[in-house]
Scaffold this motif. Structure first.
Motif, PDB file in Angstrom:
ATOM      1  N   ASP A 121     -11.583  -2.868   1.884  1.00  0.00           N
ATOM      2  CA  ASP A 121     -11.945  -3.434   0.585  1.00  0.00           C
ATOM      3  C   ASP A 121     -11.010  -4.575   0.235  1.00  0.00           C
ATOM      4  O   ASP A 121     -11.405  -5.528  -0.465  1.00  0.00           O
ATOM      5  CB  ASP A 121     -11.941  -2.360  -0.505  1.00  0.00           C
ATOM      6  CG  ASP A 121     -10.630  -1.618  -0.592  1.00  0.00           C
ATOM      7  OD1 ASP A 121     -10.026  -1.328   0.457  1.00  0.00           O
ATOM      8  OD2 ASP A 121     -10.204  -1.305  -1.721  1.00  0.00           O
ATOM      9  N   ASN A 122      -9.765  -4.504   0.705  1.00  0.00           N
ATOM     10  CA  ASN A 122      -8.817  -5.603   0.470  1.00  0.00           C
ATOM     11  C   ASN A 122      -9.255  -6.880   1.174  1.00  0.00           C
ATOM     12  O   ASN A 122      -9.052  -7.987   0.666  1.00  0.00           O
ATOM     13  CB  ASN A 122      -7.421  -5.189   0.951  1.00  0.00           C
ATOM     14  CG  ASN A 122      -6.837  -4.073   0.120  1.00  0.00           C
ATOM     15  OD1 ASN A 122      -6.424  -4.264  -1.018  1.00  0.00           O
ATOM     16  ND2 ASN A 122      -6.793  -2.860   0.686  1.00  0.00           N
TER      17      ASN A 122
ATOM     18  N   HIS B  28      -3.712   0.850   7.508  1.00  0.00           N
ATOM     19  CA  HIS B  28      -3.144   0.089   6.393  1.00  0.00           C
ATOM     20  C   HIS B  28      -2.233  -1.023   6.904  1.00  0.00           C
ATOM     21  O   HIS B  28      -2.225  -2.142   6.367  1.00  0.00           O
ATOM     22  CB  HIS B  28      -2.383   1.012   5.442  1.00  0.00           C
ATOM     23  CG  HIS B  28      -2.173   0.423   4.084  1.00  0.00           C
ATOM     24  ND1 HIS B  28      -1.127  -0.433   3.807  1.00  0.00           N
ATOM     25  CD2 HIS B  28      -2.878   0.534   2.923  1.00  0.00           C
ATOM     26  CE1 HIS B  28      -1.187  -0.809   2.533  1.00  0.00           C
ATOM     27  NE2 HIS B  28      -2.252  -0.245   1.987  1.00  0.00           N
ATOM     28  N   VAL B  29      -1.467  -0.737   7.955  1.00  0.00           N
ATOM     29  CA  VAL B  29      -0.625  -1.767   8.567  1.00  0.00           C
ATOM     30  C   VAL B  29      -1.502  -2.905   9.106  1.00  0.00           C
ATOM     31  O   VAL B  29      -1.205  -4.089   8.894  1.00  0.00           O
ATOM     32  CB  VAL B  29       0.230  -1.171   9.697  1.00  0.00           C
ATOM     33  CG1 VAL B  29       0.937  -2.281  10.476  1.00  0.00           C
ATOM     34  CG2 VAL B  29       1.254  -0.195   9.139  1.00  0.00           C
ATOM     35  N   LYS B  30      -2.597  -2.543   9.781  1.00  0.00           N
ATOM     36  CA  LYS B  30      -3.488  -3.544  10.371  1.00  0.00           C
ATOM     37  C   LYS B  30      -4.086  -4.463   9.310  1.00  0.00           C
ATOM     38  O   LYS B  30      -4.067  -5.696   9.458  1.00  0.00           O
ATOM     39  CB  LYS B  30      -4.605  -2.837  11.138  1.00  0.00           C
ATOM     40  CG  LYS B  30      -5.615  -3.770  11.791  1.00  0.00           C
ATOM     41  CD  LYS B  30      -6.687  -2.969  12.533  1.00  0.00           C
ATOM     42  CE  LYS B  30      -7.704  -3.880  13.192  1.00  0.00           C
ATOM     43  NZ  LYS B  30      -8.747  -3.091  13.918  1.00  0.00           N
ATOM     44  N   VAL B  31      -4.606  -3.864   8.243  1.00  0.00           N
ATOM     45  CA  VAL B  31      -5.226  -4.669   7.186  1.00  0.00           C
ATOM     46  C   VAL B  31      -4.171  -5.517   6.474  1.00  0.00           C
ATOM     47  O   VAL B  31      -4.405  -6.694   6.169  1.00  0.00           O
ATOM     48  CB  VAL B  31      -5.970  -3.763   6.183  1.00  0.00           C
ATOM     49  CG1 VAL B  31      -6.395  -4.554   4.950  1.00  0.00           C
ATOM     50  CG2 VAL B  31      -7.190  -3.142   6.844  1.00  0.00           C
TER      51      VAL B  31
ATOM     52  N   MET C 141       0.349  -6.193  -0.968  1.00  0.00           N
ATOM     53  CA  MET C 141       0.007  -5.289   0.129  1.00  0.00           C
ATOM     54  C   MET C 141       1.239  -4.921   0.954  1.00  0.00           C
ATOM     55  O   MET C 141       1.406  -3.767   1.372  1.00  0.00           O
ATOM     56  CB  MET C 141      -1.053  -5.925   1.026  1.00  0.00           C
ATOM     57  CG  MET C 141      -2.446  -5.954   0.440  1.00  0.00           C
ATOM     58  SD  MET C 141      -3.225  -4.313   0.405  1.00  0.00           S
ATOM     59  CE  MET C 141      -3.505  -4.015   2.157  1.00  0.00           C
ATOM     60  N   VAL C 142       2.120  -5.891   1.186  1.00  0.00           N
ATOM     61  CA  VAL C 142       3.355  -5.619   1.937  1.00  0.00           C
ATOM     62  C   VAL C 142       4.224  -4.623   1.166  1.00  0.00           C
ATOM     63  O   VAL C 142       4.765  -3.674   1.736  1.00  0.00           O
ATOM     64  CB  VAL C 142       4.134  -6.919   2.204  1.00  0.00           C
ATOM     65  CG1 VAL C 142       5.528  -6.619   2.772  1.00  0.00           C
ATOM     66  CG2 VAL C 142       3.358  -7.812   3.169  1.00  0.00           C
ATOM     67  N   GLY C 143       4.338  -4.822  -0.155  1.00  0.00           N
ATOM     68  CA  GLY C 143       5.100  -3.886  -0.976  1.00  0.00           C
ATOM     69  C   GLY C 143       4.504  -2.492  -0.957  1.00  0.00           C
ATOM     70  O   GLY C 143       5.232  -1.488  -0.878  1.00  0.00           O
ATOM     71  N   ASP C 144       3.173  -2.425  -1.025  1.00  0.00           N
ATOM     72  CA  ASP C 144       2.502  -1.124  -0.946  1.00  0.00           C
ATOM     73  C   ASP C 144       2.760  -0.456   0.402  1.00  0.00           C
ATOM     74  O   ASP C 144       2.987   0.760   0.480  1.00  0.00           O
ATOM     75  CB  ASP C 144       0.994  -1.293  -1.153  1.00  0.00           C
ATOM     76  CG  ASP C 144       0.633  -1.666  -2.581  1.00  0.00           C
ATOM     77  OD1 ASP C 144       1.496  -1.516  -3.471  1.00  0.00           O
ATOM     78  OD2 ASP C 144      -0.510  -2.107  -2.795  1.00  0.00           O
TER      79      ASP C 144
END
Length: 344
Positions: A183-184, A228-231, A270-273
Motif C-alpha cells: 500500500d505504501n 517491510h525491508v524490501k518495500v 518508512m526508514v524510521g518505522d
C-alpha cells in the motif's frame, strides 16, 4: 473508459467478510457507473463462489477475476490492467464502504477532473464495532489544490484515495508481488504524475481493525520483516532517483522540487518505522542486529538526504547512529516497554 469508477477488491480467503464487502456496492442508482473487480488471489475457501454469485446477479457491475496467488500487489496490478473506469479505488475484501458516502462519491466524481480524490474514512474495531472518523483538516480548508500544496501539510492514505486511472495505466504503475506492505508503493509511485487534488468531506471507506493476524500489528511486522525491508528500500530508491533527476534537470519546476521533498519524507518515515520494527526484537538477537546495521548502511549509501531525515524522525535511530549502535540492547528494551504502554 466505459465506467466512472473501478473498484478493485483484493480477495484472499475472505469468505467471512466478502459478502458484506460486495453488498455495500449494491446501490441501484449508481451501479451503471460502477465496475467492481473481485480479484480472487488463489483462495482456498468460498471466496470465488461468493464473487461468482455477485457477478451472476449483477453482471453489469461485478466481475470475478481468478488468478494464482501472487499477493496483494498482484491483485492491484491485475485490477489496473483490467480497469475500465475513469477513476480507480481499492477496497480490500475484508473491508467495505459506507453506502451513503460511496453514493455521494460517485455523484461528485462525475464533475471532477482531479488526479487524486481524497475522502474521509472510518476505522472500525472488529470486536467492539466502535468507529473512529479519520479526516483531513488541511484539505478541508483547501478542498481543491495542487499536489505541491499538500506537501508537509497532510498524508494521503490508501483508504482515503481515489486515483485517475489513466495515471496508473499510462505510467506503468506496478506494485511488488508476493509481498506485504505494498500500500505504501500504491500511494507513492503515482506522485510524480499527480498535479491536482480534490477533497470531499464525506466518509467512504470502512477499515476493519483489531484482527489478531493483521500484518500491521507488531507481531505481523516481525513475521513479515523481509517484506517491510524490501518495500522500504524500494521507496528509498524511488525517492532518491526522483530527487537526483530533479537536481540534474535545470528546468525542474518548484512543484517537482516539492514532490521530491514529499517523496524523501515519506521514505524517511518508512526508514524510521523499519528501525522501530528491528528494535522490537530482543536486544540479544544478533542476527536482527546485523540486519539492522546492514539496512541502515544501505539507506545511507542510497540517499544521504533520506538518511538524515530519518534520523530527525526517529530519536532512537539518531541516538544509535551517534554512538555507532552502542547501547543497542538498551534501545530495544525501551522500544518494547513503549509498545507495552501503548497497548494499555
Amino acid at each position: 473508459m466505459e465506467k466512472l469508477l473501478t473498484v478493485v477488491v483484493p480477495s484472499y480467503n475472505v469468505e467471512k467478510y466478502l459478502e458484506e464487502t460486495l453488498e455495500s456496492f449494491v446501490i441501484p442508482e449508481i451501479m451503471d457507473d460502477l465496475e467492481v473487480l473481485i480479484v480472487n488471489d488463489g483462495s482456498k475457501d468460498r471466496t470465488p463462489e461468493i464473487g461468482a454469485a455477485y457477478e451472476k446477479r449483477y453482471p453489469q457491475t461485478f466481475r470475478l477475476i481468478s488468478k494464482e496467488n501472487g499477493g496483494h500487489g498482484s491483485t492491484i496490478n491485475r485490477g489496473i490492467e483490467e480497469a475500465k473506469g475513469t477513476y480507480f479505488k481499492v477496497v480490500d475484501g475484508d473491508d467495505w464502504v459506507d453506502r451513503g458516502g460511496f453514493t455521494e462519491l460517485l455523484h461528485r466524481l462525475k464533475t471532477s477532473g482531479a488526479d487524486y480524490v481524497v475522502t474521509d474514512y472510518y476505522k472500525v474495531n472488529d470486536g467492539t464495532k466502535e468507529k473512529k472518523l479519520e479526516t483531513f483538516p488541511y484539505l478541508k480548508a483547501h478542498p481543491k489544490c495542487r499536489f505541491e500544496e499538500v506537501v508537509g501539510n497532510t498524508d494521503i492514505l490508501m483508504h482515503a484515495l481515489v486515483i485517475r486511472t489513466a495515471i496508473l495505466k499510462e505510467n506503468g504503475i506496478r506494485l511488488d508481488e508476493h509481498c506485504f506492505y505494498v500500500d505504501n508503493e500504491y500511494i507513492t509511485f503515482p506522485v510524480p504524475f499527480v498535479e491536482t487534488v480534490e477533497y470531499y468531506e464525506i466518509p467512504v471507506y470502512m477499515y476493519r481493525l483489531a484482527q489478531a493476524t493483521q500484518s500491521v500489528s507488531m507481531q505481523g511486522f516481525q513475521k513479515h520483516l523481509p517484506d517491510h525491508v524490501k518495500v522500504t528500500m524500494r521507496l528509498v530508491q524511488f525517492a532518491a532517483k526522483y530527487s537526483e533527476m530533479s537536481e540534474e534537470n535545470k528546468e525542474t519546476s518548484p512543484a517537482q522540487k516539492k514532490k521530491a521533498e514529499y517523496l524523501n519524507n515519506r521514505a524517511a518515515v518508512m526508514v524510521g518505522d523499519q528501525a522501530g520494527i528491528f528494535a522490537s526484537f530482543p536486544g540479544g538477537n544478533e542476527e536482527i542486529r546485523r540486519q539492522f546495521l546492514a539496512f541502515d548502511a544501505e539507506v545511507k549509501k542510497t540517499s544521504e538526504e533520506i538518511y538524515r531525515l530519518s534520523g530527525e524522525k526517529s530519536h532512537m535511530l539518531a541516538a544509535l547512529r551517534k554512538r555507532n549502535f552502542k547501547g543497542y540492547r538498551f534501545w530495544t528494551w525501551v522500544s518494547r516497554v513503549r509498545a507495552k504502554v501503548r497497548k494499555v
